[in-house]
Design a protein around this motif. Structure first.
Motif, mmCIF file in Angstrom:
data_model
loop_
_atom_site.group_PDB
_atom_site.id
_atom_site.type_symbol
_atom_site.label_atom_id
_atom_site.label_comp_id
_atom_site.label_asym_id
_atom_site.label_seq_id
_atom_site.Cartn_x
_atom_site.Cartn_y
_atom_site.Cartn_z
ATOM 1 N N LEU A 76 -4.712 7.346 -2.681
ATOM 2 C CA LEU A 76 -3.317 7.667 -2.987
ATOM 3 C C LEU A 76 -3.099 9.160 -3.235
ATOM 4 O O LEU A 76 -1.964 9.636 -3.219
ATOM 5 N N ASP A 99 -6.122 3.012 -0.408
ATOM 6 C CA ASP A 99 -4.717 3.158 -0.026
ATOM 7 C C ASP A 99 -4.608 4.302 0.979
ATOM 8 O O ASP A 99 -4.626 5.471 0.604
ATOM 9 N N TRP A 100 -4.500 3.923 2.239
ATOM 10 C CA TRP A 100 -4.488 4.940 3.312
ATOM 11 C C TRP A 100 -3.039 5.260 3.649
ATOM 12 O O TRP A 100 -2.330 4.423 4.230
ATOM 13 N N ILE A 101 -2.593 6.447 3.262
ATOM 14 C CA ILE A 101 -1.196 6.847 3.459
ATOM 15 C C ILE A 101 -1.130 7.737 4.696
ATOM 16 O O ILE A 101 -1.778 8.784 4.757
ATOM 17 N N ARG A 116 3.007 2.362 -2.932
ATOM 18 C CA ARG A 116 2.436 3.012 -4.112
ATOM 19 C C ARG A 116 2.558 4.530 -4.044
ATOM 20 O O ARG A 116 2.342 5.225 -5.014
ATOM 21 N N CYS A 117 2.888 5.078 -2.853
ATOM 22 C CA CYS A 117 3.041 6.528 -2.726
ATOM 23 C C CYS A 117 4.377 6.935 -3.358
ATOM 24 O O CYS A 117 5.416 6.341 -3.065
ATOM 25 N N GLN A 128 -10.367 -2.771 4.714
ATOM 26 C CA GLN A 128 -10.756 -2.189 3.427
ATOM 27 C C GLN A 128 -12.026 -2.873 2.941
ATOM 28 O O GLN A 128 -11.962 -3.907 2.298
ATOM 29 N N ILE A 149 0.844 -1.216 0.000
ATOM 30 C CA ILE A 149 0.000 0.000 0.000
ATOM 31 C C ILE A 149 0.867 1.249 0.000
ATOM 32 O O ILE A 149 0.842 2.053 -0.940
ATOM 33 N N ASP A 155 2.641 -0.818 6.186
ATOM 34 C CA ASP A 155 1.341 -1.487 6.033
ATOM 35 C C ASP A 155 0.920 -2.308 7.247
ATOM 36 O O ASP A 155 -0.240 -2.300 7.643
ATOM 37 N N PRO A 170 -11.205 -1.357 -1.726
ATOM 38 C CA PRO A 170 -9.780 -1.009 -1.692
ATOM 39 C C PRO A 170 -9.566 0.480 -1.444
ATOM 40 O O PRO A 170 -10.203 1.322 -2.085
ATOM 41 N N ARG A 210 -5.651 3.316 -10.015
ATOM 42 C CA ARG A 210 -5.339 3.219 -8.587
ATOM 43 C C ARG A 210 -6.608 3.182 -7.738
ATOM 44 O O ARG A 210 -7.674 3.654 -8.161
#
Ligand SMILES: Cc1cc2nc3c(=O)[nH]c(=O)nc-3n(C[C@H](O)[C@H](O)[C@H](O)COP(=O)(O)OP(=O)(O)OC[C@H]3O[C@@H](n4cnc5c(N)ncnc54)[C@H](O)[C@@H]3O)c2cc1C
Ligand code: SF4
Length: 570
Positions: A499, A110-112, A83-84, A105, A80, A98, A108, A495
């Motif tokens: 993100l 993507d929690w940054i 991907r940043c 989720q 995850i 991660d 999906p 994506r």
């Protein structure tokens, strides 16, 4: 013993508590302490002291074990966060990995995240644009979400207030859709960016402006007073900047607040919930778990600001249950956790330009180049989708290097400095529509190490996003073609949401307590001493980067809260 207890409660009692020490929490602490309030800032992560705790800031590429790249094993262990774009060897220590803090989720996402003093303000790309009335009037005009309870004129003075302190570079471009601010000099566009700007203005009446960003292009006294100096244009910002060249809570608001002598900063403190006192009809404090000792401790204050970043703020409020608020603090309307949304950054376009060969660039541009403000559906609805998108635009000229050869011939090919054609590129920054079906909630079964339920996230793209993305690709392709760019390649990276790192909503502002959580002062409709001023408060998402708006709303809300406290209303 009783006296000891009273003393201990006294030690744990403050005028104001701020939950979270990032971009917005830093502002809350600065404003409270500036007004003389004894303030406690609670941060779940470790402390990160400006300069001292930037271990990679002055490292050369060859000093990194993997030359800056993430080793494959770490990439695979962190699909995850990997991907940043900024998750590299030089800044990985500022990102949540991660497995460290799991979430659920439902769809999906993507929690940054950045769990440390300073939060994500250490990592951000520093793009800072004001919102306009096209944004604040959007939901009412286009009939989605609820009407914002504020308009541009309510926040304009607060934009100026935070811009002057943070230091924002930009030009006064005179655009209604992107109001001018109190700027330091802009980082200029290069020759091809200027060419494209002139071209699209002449042919389409659209604008390509210098991106506005939180860098000290030419510091004023207020910035020097913070111990910050001029940006050296190194573009190593995500490592933490020893010059304080860009705005972060670590370089700016937190040290300023600490200097006042009124701030207690407590890292390693996970806020579990806010304590609500039914007899008083107010929140009296917060309950934390010390991550080192695992001890549960309560702290008390007259005013509580929740600045844990949008989704974690929802988590804290949802987990703050009582007889009066069984479904989360202030959740009379039932909308807490709902109407979350994000930005759509999933489309890109690249090309080459075979002109301007006598020019190249010298040095770096920390602003990243150009910014194309939203041009769709501004003054009238002109497409089959709602709202619009802004776009990045930049041009650069790279060397014509070749990887051919072995040994000395390879080395010679690699150090060749004859220049290739110009490369140009753009990325989409689309607004998405908050919907009731998009939500975050507490997972019914799983809890984290601190006894807090895991957050379940459920949001997705919709038909509006697909149409908008197609329009971005069509419009930018046409603009690139008419500008004479060649080898145009449009792409969509499919994506998951998240993100873009601009998740918003869940505790939205609104006029009506039946359909919103916060009033026009970011105050819970139902609990007047609790305020939310991070992304959770956002009624809609606009397409501008949101952090400047969080900062302005925070300074405005503190001013109001302290005024109310002084009047005895809080
Ligand atoms: C790579 C990257 C690029 C970005 N670029 C831009 C950009 O160009 N422009 C822009 O506007 N925005 C950008 N952003 C987004 C920006 O960083 C965020 O909008 C901003 O930091 C949000 O501020 P915040 O105060 O809400 O949250 P944060 O800055 O994330 O701070 C929240 C803090 O709360 C703490 N916390 C969370 N839960 C708890 C709890 N229960 N108890 C105690 N503490 C808690 C966290 O550890 C964290 O320190 C970017 C982000 C990243 C990562
Ligand atoms: S570009 Fe400016 S802000 Fe970024 S690291 Fe360099 S000096 Fe610091």
């Amino acid at each position: 013993m009783a006296n000891l207890n009273i003393d201990s409660i006294k030690d744990r009692t403050f005028d104001a508590i701020v939950i979270g020490s990032g971009m917005s929490g830093g502002w809350a602490a600065k404003e409270f302490t500036g007004k003389g309030l004894k303030t406690l800032m609670l941060e779940r992560g470790r402390d990160v002291k400006h300069i001292k705790d930037y271990p990679t800031t002055n490292m050369y590429p060859w000093e990194f074990e993997h030359r800056g790249e993430m080793p494959m094993a770490l990439q695979e262990a962190n699909p995850i966060v990997n991907r940043c774009y900024a998750f590299h060897e030089d800044a990985a220590h500022f990102f949540v990995k991660d497995k460290e803090h799991p979430y659920v989720q439902d769809k999906p996402f993507d929690w940054i995240r950045g769990y440390q003093v300073g939060g994500k303000s250490l990592l951000w790309a520093r793009q800072t644009q004001r919102w306009s009335d096209f944004d604040f009037e959007g939901p009412a005009r286009d009939g989605f979400a609820v009407d914002w309870p504020i308009r541009y004129q309510d926040i304009a003075p607060w934009y100026s207030y935070v811009e002057k302190f943070a230091g924002i570079s930009g030009n006064k471009d005179g655009l209604d859709e992107l109001p001018d601010g109190d700027f330091l000099p802009a980082f200029p566009l290069n020759s091809v960016e200027q060419y494209f700007s002139k071209h699209v203005k002449g042919k389409y009446g659209r604008h390509v402006i210098s991106a506005r960003c939180a860098h000290l292009s030419k510091p004023n006294q207020i910035h020097l007073d913070q111990g910050r100096v001029q940006c050296q244009e190194r573009i190593l910002c995500q490592r933490g900047c020893p010059f304080g060249g860009y705005f972060s809570a670590n370089a700016s608001t937190i040290p300023w607040a600490l200097k006042s002598g009124h701030l207690t900063l407590r890292p390693h403190s996970v806020v579990q919930s806010i304590i609500y006192d039914e007899t008083k009809g107010k929140a009296t404090g917060v309950r934390i778990v010390d991550t080192n000792t695992k001890e549960t401790i309560e702290y008390f204050a007259r005013i509580i600001f929740v600045n844990a970043a949008a989704l974690n703020t929802n988590l804290v409020l949802l987990n703050s249950t009582s007889h009066r608020f069984p479904n989360g603090l202030g959740n009379d309307s039932g909308v807490l956790g709902k109407y979350v949304a994000f930005h759509n950054y999933s489309a890109h376009i690249s090309a080459e330009y075979d002109d301007f060969k006598e020019w190249t660039t010298d040095g770096r541009n920390p602003a990243g180049g150009g910014y194309i403000p939203r041009f769709r559906n501004l003054r009238k609805q002109e497409t089959d989708f709602l709202r619009g998108y802004a776009s990045g635009f930049s041009a650069y000229r790279g060397q014509n290097r070749s990887w051919d050869g072995v040994g000395s011939s390879l080395k010679e090919n690699l150090v060749k400095d004859d220049l290739g054609p110009w490369s140009v590129g753009s990325h989409m920054m689309g607004e998405t529509i908050p919907k009731e079906a998009s939500y975050v909630a507490l997972d019914a079964k799983q809890k984290d190490d601190w006894g807090v339920p895991l957050l379940k996230i459920s949001m997705d793209y919709d038909d509006n996003d697909a149409k908008m993305k197609k329009d971005y690709i069509d419009q930018l392709t046409e603009m690139f073609t008419s500008a004479g760019f060649a080898n145009i390649k449009a792409s969509s990276d499919h994506r998951a949401p998240g993100l873009d790192i601009h998740e918003m909503g869940g505790a939205r502002m609104g006029n009506d307590p039946k359909t919103s959580v916060l009033n026009k002062w970011n105050q819970l409709h139902a609990v007047n001493n609790v305020f939310v001023t991070d992304g959770a408060c956002m009624t809609s998402t606009s397409c501008q980067n949101p952090s400047l708006t969080y900062m302005a709303l925070t300074a405005r809300a503190v001013d109001y809260a302290v005024g109310e406290m002084n009047k005895g209303n809080i």
